[in-house]
Design an enzyme around this catalytic site. Structure first.
Site, short mmCIF file in Angstrom:
data_model
loop_
_atom_site.label_atom_id
_atom_site.label_comp_id
_atom_site.label_asym_id
_atom_site.label_seq_id
_atom_site.Cartn_x
_atom_site.Cartn_y
_atom_site.Cartn_z
N LYS A 264 0.78 -1.15 -0.19
CA LYS A 264 0.02 0.08 0.14
C LYS A 264 0.86 1.32 -0.14
O LYS A 264 1.81 1.25 0.66
CB LYS A 264 -0.90 -0.03 1.34
CG LYS A 264 -1.75 1.22 1.29
CD LYS A 264 -2.87 1.21 2.46
CE LYS A 264 -3.68 2.71 2.65
NZ LYS A 264 -4.38 2.87 3.77
N ASP A 269 -2.97 10.15 3.40
CA ASP A 269 -4.41 9.92 3.53
C ASP A 269 -5.17 10.96 4.27
O ASP A 269 -5.14 10.86 5.54
CB ASP A 269 -4.43 8.29 4.31
CG ASP A 269 -5.90 7.87 4.31
OD1 ASP A 269 -6.54 8.50 3.76
OD2 ASP A 269 -6.01 6.84 4.87
N LYS A 276 -10.71 12.80 7.38
CA LYS A 276 -10.19 12.31 9.00
C LYS A 276 -10.39 13.40 9.80
O LYS A 276 -9.95 14.73 9.48
CB LYS A 276 -8.80 11.70 8.89
CG LYS A 276 -8.68 10.39 7.99
CD LYS A 276 -7.26 9.97 8.44
CE LYS A 276 -6.89 8.72 7.59
NZ LYS A 276 -7.73 7.50 8.21
N ASP A 287 1.21 6.15 5.37
CA ASP A 287 0.32 5.23 4.82
C ASP A 287 0.86 4.63 3.51
O ASP A 287 0.20 3.78 2.87
CB ASP A 287 -1.14 6.10 4.53
CG ASP A 287 -2.20 5.30 4.73
OD1 ASP A 287 -2.02 4.22 5.22
OD2 ASP A 287 -3.27 5.56 4.24
N ASP A 346 -12.43 7.01 3.18
CA ASP A 346 -11.42 6.74 3.74
C ASP A 346 -10.77 5.26 3.82
O ASP A 346 -9.71 4.93 4.20
CB ASP A 346 -11.49 7.40 5.18
CG ASP A 346 -10.42 7.13 5.98
OD1 ASP A 346 -9.34 7.65 5.40
OD2 ASP A 346 -10.47 7.51 7.23
N GLU A 348 -9.52 3.82 1.23
CA GLU A 348 -9.12 3.71 0.12
C GLU A 348 -7.98 2.57 -0.10
O GLU A 348 -7.58 2.37 -1.36
CB GLU A 348 -8.43 5.17 -0.30
CG GLU A 348 -7.04 5.53 0.46
CD GLU A 348 -6.93 5.22 1.98
OE1 GLU A 348 -7.73 5.15 2.69
OE2 GLU A 348 -5.73 4.99 2.58
N ARG A 350 -7.99 -0.51 0.42
CA ARG A 350 -8.36 -1.72 -0.26
C ARG A 350 -8.91 -1.42 -1.67
O ARG A 350 -8.79 -2.59 -2.48
CB ARG A 350 -9.53 -2.33 0.56
CG ARG A 350 -10.61 -1.53 0.66
CD ARG A 350 -11.54 -2.05 1.85
NE ARG A 350 -11.13 -1.32 3.14
CZ ARG A 350 -11.87 -1.53 4.33
NH1 ARG A 350 -13.06 -2.41 4.43
NH2 ARG A 350 -11.42 -1.01 5.33
N1 BES Z 1 -4.70 4.54 6.67
C1 BES Z 1 -5.93 4.20 7.24
C2 BES Z 1 -5.55 3.15 8.49
C3 BES Z 1 -4.79 3.53 9.59
C4 BES Z 1 -5.42 4.19 10.67
C5 BES Z 1 -3.40 3.10 9.40
C6 BES Z 1 -4.46 4.34 11.59
C7 BES Z 1 -2.70 3.65 10.41
C8 BES Z 1 -3.19 4.17 11.64
C9 BES Z 1 -6.92 3.51 6.21
O1 BES Z 1 -6.80 4.14 4.80
C10 BES Z 1 -8.38 3.95 6.82
O2 BES Z 1 -8.47 5.00 6.95
N2 BES Z 1 -9.25 3.02 7.07
C11 BES Z 1 -10.18 3.31 7.78
C12 BES Z 1 -11.43 2.32 7.09
C13 BES Z 1 -12.68 2.58 7.50
C14 BES Z 1 -13.15 3.84 7.12
C15 BES Z 1 -13.54 1.43 7.08
C16 BES Z 1 -10.31 3.26 9.31
O3 BES Z 1 -9.64 2.07 9.78
O4 BES Z 1 -10.80 3.88 10.09
ZN ZN Z 2 -5.31 4.88 4.31
MN MN Z 3 -8.10 5.96 4.80
#
Ligand code: BES
Ligand code: ZN
Ligand code: MN
Length: 498
Positions: A264, A269, A276, A287, A346, A348, A350
């Site tokens: 990734k 992000d 966020k 990220d 968010d 993104e 996947r």
């Molecule tokens: N990059 C984030 C995940 C993340 C969060 C990595 C904290 C490191 C620390 C990812 O893109 C994300 O935002 N995931 C969301 C998914 C949700 C919207 C289903 C999450 O985990 O909140």
């Molecule tokens: Zn992310």
């Molecule tokens: Mn994200």
């Protein structure tokens, strides 16, 4: 780092600080005994007086009267029966940072014979790795650093047996390259998002290709990914002016089916339209840790010229809420043909990985390993000390688990039952890109699984381990940890040996 390997008597140095390990509660013996006599019992004295007991990571710096070895650092290794390769890594790192703090620029370290079944090559590798990983500092933007900067520039490895030289040299070289690759990945992740852009990752991939005849690189631009039908990756990239780069690196050290490494590579992000919160958003520059790990690992495979075939894929883009950004509710068509309803922009990672995994199938890989800072849910589940491990193939997940144990980068197996599938079914498309809060790391992994088909595949959610926001740990400073680099290298090395 200059690394010298010698076998002359311990006190015949060039002014380095000599590091001597000692196990807690053991009688004076080995290297310690050997220097105790010429130092007129100085070592024995501090042991008897209990100024130094050998507790794990304890240190005591002694001044000697020898001009060629004016300082000795006693280093606590803890209980003899409990020593491991990782403890050696930690202890060697502690010694190096202690010596740097004392203002010295070189160190010598006495290699003893086999420890608890750890081979001399692995023992040396752990020492060198621990030292170089521990000395890492990200201070590029600090203008108030003391000058000249305190820096360790040389390590002397002192062997007990000259005949160990080949194994020691092998371990030292590997340890140095692995640690430098991890530090390289750390820097890519620590650098701000406006510095490590997709274009910067492209440059990094290209300079890797330039350094080795066996590495080639191909980069797809925005128009290319749209034309190819990577609607999910292109969808994420719609919100940013920063040109996305779909980077494909190939290292052909052997013929046959490749191992695909997918990282990734979201260079920042923001969450996109599903923005966020501001708290900790600055951390989202890491990220792209998965992509950095792939670059680091491929670099070592190429340096070592291992007989293994690797394809590395970095779908690199920012996730920004620009005027053309995808909206929640938009439906994207992935390269696989499957459609995805975007519930939350968010989620993104996947989307990018779905297309990258599908693209990797063109190379008919024998295994796909993806690494991603994919979910906050993974951070909740496992914290900072283990990656979540998912897979569709027992043999591959077992091999990854073994590599993780050997490199001491912990993974923990998670379930991937179809029972969770209902959570990612969409009313209007084939899939949706979020599965709600319950089992958030699992539903993200299950989403990715849909794109790997029958190919053995492993997904590592490295969201919790890739960043150390807490206190510095032995050989893991604050900020990026370089997660995944050592694990991947360990896996590639064993694959190359087969
Ligand atoms: N990059 C984030 C995940 C993340 C969060 C990595 C904290 C490191 C620390 C990812 O893109 C994300 O935002 N995931 C969301 C998914 C949700 C919207 C289903 C999450 O985990 O909140
Ligand atoms: Zn992310
Ligand atoms: Mn994200």
């Amino acid at each position: 780092m200059e690394i010298k390997i010698i076998s002359r008597p311990l006190l015949n140095g060039h002014g380095e600080t000599l590091v001597l390990g000692h196990y807690e509660g053991e009688a004076i013996s080995g290297e310690l005994a050997r220097v105790n006599r010429p130092l007129n019992g100085q070592i024995n004295e501090v042991l008897v007086s209990k100024e130094f007991s050998g507790k794990f990571l304890e240190t005591l710096l002694l001044r000697t009267t020898r001009k060629n070895m004016p300082r000795i650092l006693l280093l606590g290794l803890g209980k003899k029966g409990e020593i491991t390769q990782d403890k050696i890594r930690q202890a060697a790192g502690k010694a190096a940072t202690t010596i740097r703090e004392a203002g010295q620029s070189t160190l010598a370290i006495a290699l003893s014979q086999k420890q608890n079944g750890i081979s001399i090559a692995n023992f040396t590798q752990a020492i060198v790795e621990g030292i170089i990983l521990s000395l890492y500092q990200f201070d590029l933007y600090k203008t108030d650093c003391p000058k000249p900067k305190k820096e360790i520039t040389g390590i002397t490895l002192v062997m007990t047996k000259a005949s160990d030289k080949p194994q020691v040299a092998r371990g030292a070289l590997l340890g140095e390259r692995i640690a430098e690759a991890a530090n390289y990945a750390r820097t890519l992740c620590n650098l701000p998002g406006d510095v490590v852009t997709p274009s910067r990752l492209e440059q990094e991939a290209k300079s890797l290709a330039e350094s080795s005849d066996l590495v080639t690189v191909k980069v797809l631009e925005r128009a290319d990914v749209v034309a190819l039908g990577m609607g999910a990756f292109a969808g994420v990239a719609r919100g940013t002016h920063e040109p996305p780069k779909f980077i494909i690196l190939e290292y052909k050290g052997a013929p046959g089916k490749p191992i695909a490494l997918v990282g990734k590579s979201v260079t920042f992000d923001t969450g996109g339209i599903s923005l966020k919160p501001a708290d900790n958003m600055e951390q989202m520059k890491y990220d792209m840790s998965g992509g950095a790990a792939v670059l680091g690992a491929m670099r070592v495979a190429a340096q070592m010229k291992w007989p293994v075939h690797i394809v590395g894929i970095l779908p690199a883009t920012d996730n920004m809420p620009g005027g053309r950004a995808i909206h929640p509710g938009d439906i994207v068509k992935t390269l696989s043909g499957k459609t995805v309803e975007v519930i939350n922009t968010d989620a993104e990672g996947r989307l990018c990985l779905a297309d990258a995994i599908t693209y990797s199938l063109r190379y008919k890989p024998r295994a796909i390993i993806d690494l991603a800072t994919l979910t906050g849910a993974c951070v909740v589940a496992l914290g900072a000390h283990a990656m979540a491990l998912y897979g569709n193939d027992y043999k591959l997940t077992t091999a990854i688990q073994k590599a993780a144990d050997d490199a001491c980068e912990r993974v923990w197996p998670m379930p991937l039952w179809d029972d969770y599938y209902n959570q990612i079914k969409s009313d209007v498309a084939d899939l949706k890109n979020t599965g709600g809060r319950p089992g958030g790391s699992i539903t993200a992994a299950l989403f990715l699984k849909q794109f790997a088909g029958d190919v053995p595949w492993v997904h590592l959610d490295i969201a919790g381990v890739a960043w150390n926001g807490d206190k510095p740990r032995p050989y893991t400073p604050k900020g990026s940890t370089g997660a995944g680099v050592r694990l991947l290298i360990q896996y590639l090395m064993t694959q190359a040996a087969q």
